[in-house]
Design a protein around this motif. Structure first.
Motif, PDB file in Angstrom:
ATOM      1  N   ILE A 211      11.940  30.633  19.731  1.00  0.00           N
ATOM      2  CA  ILE A 211      10.885  30.505  18.728  1.00  0.00           C
ATOM      3  C   ILE A 211      11.270  29.413  17.739  1.00  0.00           C
ATOM      4  CG2 ILE A 211       9.427  31.737  17.092  1.00  0.00           C
ATOM      5  CD1 ILE A 211      10.380  34.340  18.359  1.00  0.00           C
ATOM      6  N   ARG A 212      10.307  28.568  17.401  1.00  0.00           N
ATOM      7  CA  ARG A 212      10.549  27.462  16.489  1.00  0.00           C
ATOM      8  C   ARG A 212       9.546  27.496  15.336  1.00  0.00           C
ATOM      9  NH1 ARG A 212      14.540  27.544  18.762  1.00  0.00           N
ATOM     10  NH2 ARG A 212      15.579  25.937  20.023  1.00  0.00           N
ATOM     11  N   LEU A 213      10.032  27.199  14.151  1.00  0.00           N
ATOM     12  CA  LEU A 213       9.175  27.011  12.987  1.00  0.00           C
ATOM     13  C   LEU A 213       8.702  25.564  12.978  1.00  0.00           C
ATOM     14  CD1 LEU A 213       7.962  27.817  10.272  1.00  0.00           C
ATOM     15  CD2 LEU A 213      10.172  27.297   9.210  1.00  0.00           C
ATOM     16  N   VAL A 214       7.389  25.372  13.056  1.00  0.00           N
ATOM     17  CA  VAL A 214       6.823  24.028  13.143  1.00  0.00           C
ATOM     18  C   VAL A 214       6.580  23.448  11.760  1.00  0.00           C
ATOM     19  CG1 VAL A 214       4.942  22.623  14.078  1.00  0.00           C
ATOM     20  CG2 VAL A 214       5.758  24.642  15.335  1.00  0.00           C
ATOM     21  N   VAL A 215       5.797  24.136  10.948  1.00  0.00           N
ATOM     22  CA  VAL A 215       5.489  23.673   9.593  1.00  0.00           C
ATOM     23  C   VAL A 215       5.029  24.868   8.775  1.00  0.00           C
ATOM     24  CG1 VAL A 215       3.101  23.098  10.222  1.00  0.00           C
ATOM     25  CG2 VAL A 215       4.160  21.983   8.247  1.00  0.00           C
ATOM     26  N   GLU A 216       5.234  24.794   7.483  1.00  0.00           N
ATOM     27  CA  GLU A 216       4.869  25.893   6.590  1.00  0.00           C
ATOM     28  C   GLU A 216       3.882  25.403   5.545  1.00  0.00           C
ATOM     29  OE1 GLU A 216       7.136  28.051   3.032  1.00  0.00           O
ATOM     30  OE2 GLU A 216       7.975  28.615   4.982  1.00  0.00           O
ATOM     31  N   PHE A 217       2.839  26.211   5.313  1.00  0.00           N
ATOM     32  CA  PHE A 217       1.867  25.944   4.268  1.00  0.00           C
ATOM     33  C   PHE A 217       1.970  27.030   3.202  1.00  0.00           C
ATOM     34  CE2 PHE A 217       0.081  24.379   8.336  1.00  0.00           C
ATOM     35  CZ  PHE A 217       0.155  23.020   8.058  1.00  0.00           C
ATOM     36  N   ALA A 218       1.079  26.985   2.229  1.00  0.00           N
ATOM     37  CA  ALA A 218       1.193  27.907   1.100  1.00  0.00           C
ATOM     38  C   ALA A 218       1.090  29.363   1.525  1.00  0.00           C
ATOM     39  CB  ALA A 218       0.117  27.584   0.062  1.00  0.00           C
ATOM     40  N   ASP A 219       0.227  29.665   2.491  1.00  0.00           N
ATOM     41  CA  ASP A 219      -0.029  31.060   2.856  1.00  0.00           C
ATOM     42  C   ASP A 219       0.373  31.414   4.281  1.00  0.00           C
ATOM     43  OD1 ASP A 219      -1.559  31.822   0.337  1.00  0.00           O
ATOM     44  OD2 ASP A 219      -2.749  30.133   1.066  1.00  0.00           O
ATOM     45  N   VAL A 220       0.537  30.430   5.137  1.00  0.00           N
ATOM     46  CA  VAL A 220       0.922  30.688   6.524  1.00  0.00           C
ATOM     47  C   VAL A 220       1.978  29.683   6.958  1.00  0.00           C
ATOM     48  CG1 VAL A 220      -1.337  31.620   7.153  1.00  0.00           C
ATOM     49  CG2 VAL A 220      -0.881  29.190   7.478  1.00  0.00           C
ATOM     50  N   ARG A 221       2.710  30.060   8.004  1.00  0.00           N
ATOM     51  CA  ARG A 221       3.595  29.102   8.656  1.00  0.00           C
ATOM     52  C   ARG A 221       3.288  29.134  10.152  1.00  0.00           C
ATOM     53  NH1 ARG A 221       9.629  31.866   7.903  1.00  0.00           N
ATOM     54  NH2 ARG A 221       9.312  33.707   9.203  1.00  0.00           N
ATOM     55  N   LEU A 303      -2.014  20.935   3.155  1.00  0.00           N
ATOM     56  CA  LEU A 303      -0.826  20.343   2.528  1.00  0.00           C
ATOM     57  C   LEU A 303       0.388  21.238   2.752  1.00  0.00           C
ATOM     58  CD1 LEU A 303       0.080  17.981   0.642  1.00  0.00           C
ATOM     59  CD2 LEU A 303      -0.270  19.569  -1.266  1.00  0.00           C
ATOM     60  N   PRO A 304       1.447  20.732   3.396  1.00  0.00           N
ATOM     61  CA  PRO A 304       2.646  21.559   3.615  1.00  0.00           C
ATOM     62  C   PRO A 304       3.341  21.901   2.304  1.00  0.00           C
ATOM     63  CG  PRO A 304       2.617  19.631   5.070  1.00  0.00           C
ATOM     64  CD  PRO A 304       1.553  19.415   4.040  1.00  0.00           C
ATOM     65  N   THR A 305       4.138  22.942   2.336  1.00  0.00           N
ATOM     66  CA  THR A 305       4.948  23.306   1.179  1.00  0.00           C
ATOM     67  C   THR A 305       6.031  22.258   0.957  1.00  0.00           C
ATOM     68  OG1 THR A 305       6.370  24.654   2.603  1.00  0.00           O
ATOM     69  CG2 THR A 305       4.549  25.777   1.479  1.00  0.00           C
ATOM     70  N   VAL A 307       9.173  22.261   1.200  1.00  0.00           N
ATOM     71  CA  VAL A 307      10.269  22.223   2.168  1.00  0.00           C
ATOM     72  C   VAL A 307       9.870  21.533   3.465  1.00  0.00           C
ATOM     73  CG1 VAL A 307      11.460  24.230   1.228  1.00  0.00           C
ATOM     74  CG2 VAL A 307       9.683  24.541   2.979  1.00  0.00           C
ATOM     75  N   HIS A 308       8.565  21.270   3.642  1.00  0.00           N
ATOM     76  CA  HIS A 308       8.072  20.517   4.796  1.00  0.00           C
ATOM     77  C   HIS A 308       7.156  19.377   4.345  1.00  0.00           C
ATOM     78  CE1 HIS A 308       9.207  24.339   6.787  1.00  0.00           C
ATOM     79  NE2 HIS A 308       9.426  23.580   7.835  1.00  0.00           N
ATOM     80  N   CYS A 309       7.375  18.874   3.147  1.00  0.00           N
ATOM     81  CA  CYS A 309       6.427  17.939   2.546  1.00  0.00           C
ATOM     82  C   CYS A 309       6.306  16.630   3.325  1.00  0.00           C
ATOM     83  CB  CYS A 309       6.808  17.655   1.096  1.00  0.00           C
ATOM     84  SG  CYS A 309       8.429  16.873   0.882  1.00  0.00           S
ATOM     85  N   ASN A 310       7.308  16.257   4.111  1.00  0.00           N
ATOM     86  CA  ASN A 310       7.251  15.002   4.859  1.00  0.00           C
ATOM     87  C   ASN A 310       6.596  15.144   6.228  1.00  0.00           C
ATOM     88  OD1 ASN A 310       8.534  13.602   2.813  1.00  0.00           O
ATOM     89  ND2 ASN A 310      10.569  13.910   3.674  1.00  0.00           N
ATOM     90  N   TYR A 311       6.207  16.340   6.616  1.00  0.00           N
ATOM     91  CA  TYR A 311       5.652  16.577   7.948  1.00  0.00           C
ATOM     92  C   TYR A 311       4.517  15.600   8.240  1.00  0.00           C
ATOM     93  CZ  TYR A 311       3.550  19.021  11.890  1.00  0.00           C
ATOM     94  OH  TYR A 311       3.047  19.331  13.130  1.00  0.00           O
ATOM     95  N   PRO A 312       4.474  14.995   9.445  1.00  0.00           N
ATOM     96  CA  PRO A 312       5.276  15.275  10.655  1.00  0.00           C
ATOM     97  C   PRO A 312       6.648  14.614  10.693  1.00  0.00           C
ATOM     98  CG  PRO A 312       3.686  13.588  11.156  1.00  0.00           C
ATOM     99  CD  PRO A 312       3.406  14.006   9.741  1.00  0.00           C
ATOM    100  N   PHE A 313       6.999  13.850   9.635  1.00  0.00           N
ATOM    101  CA  PHE A 313       8.345  13.298   9.571  1.00  0.00           C
ATOM    102  C   PHE A 313       9.326  14.412   9.194  1.00  0.00           C
ATOM    103  CE2 PHE A 313       5.353   9.966   8.194  1.00  0.00           C
ATOM    104  CZ  PHE A 313       5.536   9.076   9.229  1.00  0.00           C
ATOM    105  N   TYR A 314      10.594  14.125   9.346  1.00  0.00           N
ATOM    106  CA  TYR A 314      11.620  15.118   9.020  1.00  0.00           C
ATOM    107  C   TYR A 314      11.757  15.262   7.508  1.00  0.00           C
ATOM    108  CZ  TYR A 314      16.194  17.283   8.447  1.00  0.00           C
ATOM    109  OH  TYR A 314      17.208  18.093   8.067  1.00  0.00           O
ATOM    110  N   THR A 315      11.845  16.505   7.036  1.00  0.00           N
ATOM    111  CA  THR A 315      12.060  16.797   5.619  1.00  0.00           C
ATOM    112  C   THR A 315      13.467  17.359   5.435  1.00  0.00           C
ATOM    113  OG1 THR A 315       9.708  17.362   5.378  1.00  0.00           O
ATOM    114  CG2 THR A 315      11.191  18.033   3.605  1.00  0.00           C
ATOM    115  N   PRO A 316      14.362  16.652   4.736  1.00  0.00           N
ATOM    116  CA  PRO A 316      15.751  17.120   4.569  1.00  0.00           C
ATOM    117  C   PRO A 316      15.864  18.243   3.551  1.00  0.00           C
ATOM    118  CG  PRO A 316      15.429  15.069   3.395  1.00  0.00           C
ATOM    119  CD  PRO A 316      14.131  15.336   4.108  1.00  0.00           C
TER     120      PRO A 316
END
Length: 403
Positions: A211-221, A303-305, A307-316
């Motif tokens: 299972i992989r976490l793809v991206v997270e938003f305010a209410d769902v991931r 809009l991603p949270t 911790v994923h603000c650069n999505y689809p680029f990598y967010t460190p």
């Protein structure tokens, strides 16, 4: 920075006069380094400072507001944030961002919501919620549907109520390049059980589910369930699974690869010898790419949270867990085979608490534990929004191969 400005009732007019002579852009940058409470005080010290603080193009409020919104889960917001809407010196544009990513509970029960235009409420809705959630806007204003969705997501993260959505949709990416939009009863929706059925139909039941976490938003991931294997033939490879999780050309930089390698080595030492059977050391990168920023754009709707603000680029941020290998292969030189299931998991107050002894935000840690059993629908519109680069040969609503 507040002490640098020497803001107090005894401030000398000579010092304040020298500060007022600075260019407005520089003053706005200085004010942006203050905390919200200090900025409120400073903005009323003179007419010029009030004009600068109120100017939407300068907007010194943006930086301290973002610092609050980017706070970690166990950090509460600045008390001054909830009543900013009553201050005329704060440009209303800041509330579009606040409403897009702030915690639902805080927005519903603590914050004073300002009066916004219908277009601004529409922008807030599209930034916060998945495109598929627009089906709920049948009548009424964008503000009304925004607040309804906010109440709905907050309620469902604290209960098993499924009265407003009896069926939960999810998407399966097939190895032949097509995709199916399927649904299951919301009351008994369990992605692990559903995916096990798909594995059984594909003769992959003997392989472990990853299972992989793809991206997270305010209410769902968004999470993806699939199978990693070292296949003897390319016939069962799912190339769209790889492309979905890793947009072609988007990679970590060298410093992040080294940091992740150290993190994995430390995790293996702390967990024990069994950990090495599921997570192998990263292989060196074998491909380089040009400037992929000319091809991809940061996701805004939704809009991603932070911790994923650069999505689809990598967010460190430490929570962008799409890369567990480098080059064409995943961990241990494995590849994605069979179907890949994509679903939306509601994010509650305890969703991010570590649960398993394995690595965080990976595999069973994403679906086991508190606040990890509530899911929302994920459909083709949502898939197109978060992965516009994905090219499907056919979109099939329901089971089967389509007509």
């Amino acid at each position: 920075m507040y002490s640098v400005l020497q803001v107090s009732p005894r401030i000398s007019s000579q010092r304040m006069g020298g500060f007022d002579k600075l260019p407005v852009e520089l003053i706005a940058d200085i004010l942006g380094e203050l905390d919200l409470g200090s900025l409120i005080v400073v903005s009323y010290l003179s007419k010029r400072l009030l004009a600068i603080a109120s100017e939407p193009s300068l907007n010194p409020w943006r930086t301290p507001i973002r610092r609050n919104l980017h706070a970690t889960e166990d950090t509460s917001y600045d008390p001054h944030l909830k009543n900013l809407s009553v201050r005329r010196s704060v440009p209303r544009q800041n509330w579009v961002e606040i409403l897009s990513i702030a915690k639902a509970h805080w927005l519903l029960y603590e914050a004073t919501i300002p009066n916004l235009k219908a277009t601004e409420w529409e922008e807030c809705f599209k930034r916060r919620f998945l495109p598929g959630w627009q089906k709920w806007k049948k009548e009424g204003s964008w503000k009304e549907v925004f607040m309804k969705m906010l109440h709905r997501s907050e309620h469902r993260t604290h209960s098993s109520c499924t009265a407003d959505e009896a069926w939960t949709k999810y998407v399966i990416l097939n190895r032949n390049g097509s995709a199916n939009e399927l649904e299951a009863s919301s009351r008994t929706f369990n992605p692990m059980q559903i995916f096990n059925e798909h594995k059984l139909q594909s003769n992959l039941a003997h392989l472990e589910t990853h299972i992989r976490l793809v991206v997270e938003f305010a209410d769902v991931r968004i999470i993806a369930l699939g199978v990693l294997h070292k296949p003897r033939s390319s016939f069962i490879l799912n190339r769209n699974a790889r492309i979905f999780l890793h947009p072609p050309g988007v990679e970590k930089d060298e410093s992040e690869r080294e940091a992740e390698a150290d993190e994995w080595q430390s995790a293996r030492s702390s967990v024990g010898s069994d950990f090495s059977q599921t997570i192998a050391e990263p292989a060196p990168a074998t491909r380089t790419y040009g400037d992929v920023r000319q091809v991809y754009r940061r996701l805004v709707h939704p809009l991603p949270t932070p911790v994923h603000c650069n999505y689809p680029f990598y967010t460190p941020s430490g929570e962008d867990k799409r890369w567990f290998g480098f080059g064409e292969d995943e961990e241990g030189g494995k590849q994605w085979v069979g179907g890949l299931m994509i679903t939306a998991q509601l994010v509650g107050p305890r969703t991010k608490e570590p649960f398993t002894e394995g690595p965080r935000l990976q595999d069973l840690d994403l679906v086991n534990g508190p606040n990890r059993v509530q899911f929302a629908s994920f459909n083709f519109n949502d898939l197109e929004a978060i992965a516009p680069w994905l090219e499907l040969t056919k979109k099939i609503e329901g089971p089967g191969l389509g007509n």
